[in-house]
Design an enzyme around this catalytic site. Sequence first.
Site, PDB file in Angstrom:
ATOM      1  N   SER A  17     -17.287-104.501   3.408  1.00 41.77           N
ATOM      2  CA  SER A  17     -18.357-103.577   3.796  1.00 41.77           C
ATOM      3  C   SER A  17     -17.804-102.615   4.846  1.00 41.77           C
ATOM      4  CB  SER A  17     -19.541-104.350   4.368  1.00 41.77           C
ATOM      5  OG  SER A  17     -19.167-104.937   5.602  1.00 41.77           O
ATOM      6  N   THR A  42     -17.226-104.456   8.060  1.00 39.66           N
ATOM      7  CA  THR A  42     -16.071-105.370   8.051  1.00 39.66           C
ATOM      8  C   THR A  42     -14.764-104.598   8.128  1.00 39.66           C
ATOM      9  OG1 THR A  42     -17.288-107.043   6.814  1.00 39.66           O
ATOM     10  CG2 THR A  42     -14.895-107.182   6.743  1.00 39.66           C
ATOM     11  N   ARG A  88     -11.185-104.416  10.713  1.00 36.20           N
ATOM     12  CA  ARG A  88      -9.776-104.373  10.271  1.00 36.20           C
ATOM     13  C   ARG A  88      -9.086-103.120  10.816  1.00 36.20           C
ATOM     14  NH1 ARG A  88     -11.611-108.719   8.863  1.00 36.20           N
ATOM     15  NH2 ARG A  88     -11.925-109.460   6.726  1.00 36.20           N
ATOM     16  N   LYS A 111     -19.496-109.322  -8.246  1.00 34.52           N
ATOM     17  CA  LYS A 111     -19.334-110.436  -7.300  1.00 34.52           C
ATOM     18  C   LYS A 111     -20.565-110.584  -6.441  1.00 34.52           C
ATOM     19  CE  LYS A 111     -17.628-110.752  -3.120  1.00 34.52           C
ATOM     20  NZ  LYS A 111     -16.825-110.795  -1.895  1.00 34.52           N
ATOM     21  N   GLU A 132     -19.559-116.941  -6.428  1.00 35.33           N
ATOM     22  CA  GLU A 132     -18.828-117.264  -5.193  1.00 35.33           C
ATOM     23  C   GLU A 132     -19.695-118.045  -4.205  1.00 35.33           C
ATOM     24  OE1 GLU A 132     -16.317-115.181  -1.512  1.00 35.33           O
ATOM     25  OE2 GLU A 132     -17.145-113.906  -3.081  1.00 35.33           O
ATOM     26  N   LYS A 191     -15.429-118.453  -7.924  1.00 35.62           N
ATOM     27  CA  LYS A 191     -14.635-118.097  -6.729  1.00 35.62           C
ATOM     28  C   LYS A 191     -15.046-119.016  -5.578  1.00 35.62           C
ATOM     29  CE  LYS A 191     -13.317-114.340  -3.597  1.00 35.62           C
ATOM     30  NZ  LYS A 191     -13.185-112.899  -3.373  1.00 35.62           N
ATOM     31  N   GLY A 201     -10.600-117.246   2.622  1.00 35.76           N
ATOM     32  CA  GLY A 201     -11.479-117.830   3.626  1.00 35.76           C
ATOM     33  C   GLY A 201     -10.944-117.926   5.032  1.00 35.76           C
TER      34      GLY A 201
END
Length: 341
Positions: A26, A29, A33, A137, A178, A220, A263
């Site tokens: 997103s 997110t 990074r 997903k 997932e 997933k 994860g």
Amino acid sequence: MNLADLNKIAEAMVAPGKGILAADESTGTIKKRFDAIGTENTEENRRDYRELMFRTTEAMSKYISGVILYDETIWQKAKDGTPLVELIKKTGAIPGIKVDEGTKPLPQCPGELITVGLDKLADRLPKYYEQGARFAKWRAVIDIADGIPSHTAVMTNAHALARYAALCQQAQIVPIVEPEVLMDGAHDIDRCYEVTQWVLKETFQQLYYQRVELEGIVLKPNMAVPGKKSAKKASVEEVAEKTVRMLKDCVPGAVPGIAFLSGGQSDEEATAHLDAMNKIGNLPWKLTFSYGRALQAAPQKAWSGKAENVAAAQRAFTHRAMMNGLASLGQWKQDLEKKAA
């Protein structure tokens, strides 16, 4: 719904030696990074960063089967005007789309979350299909702590996952299912095993109730690993053995493949664990990767938002993709990591 076509896409997503690039962070997110590499979080920078990966021909054509995109990205065009979806297709990889709308607190369940986004999903999916997406997903998040997860959280999230999967198949889109049991706590590997087993069993029960065809999905899940704060660590062999045992107990052989999330594991841990599982062999489904951070941390650092670093970032991406491609075949060796990306 054409199940044969869905199965063909699902099988291609878990093709031997290949895995899925999760490039669906997103905007919030990816800001974290980008902050870490001193790069401004603008639409142009997000586009440029993802474009450099999709133009890494060696990585994309040899080791990447599909790419999960964020809503912003699936509509974007490269600097030269080519739709990013077309760049992905040209490499032979399959475009996919993250369709959940994040999480909200689950009522009456303190500290637990429910994934949202089902209400208009039936209307959104045909538009994504038209844009080129052939899989989707949806991520459910289950935390482990004192007194949680609750039965309410496990059942509600599994039910939402199954409803999403049914809607996808109706729209001729392969659902990535997932259910992520987070590794943030202080729990040991056995507690992770126990909770993940419960979550997977409930998820497949709900998929059955919603009449989802298992031959047309990709699972997933998380691996069976200790929480990050656990004092009890686990060896690569223990993670592999327990994860395979857990999956054999929970996942029907009709599922074409399992593409693990990383994860929060380190790059090398995620690769080593996947490789060790494939070395066990004699598995009813293909085991591969659907990594985000474990594929992208190295190229992000190499790039650092600078055009002159694109080639170095592409080399780093190719290296990580190749390591995981080898791991999906059980052919990775640790000494390969020593070679410069």
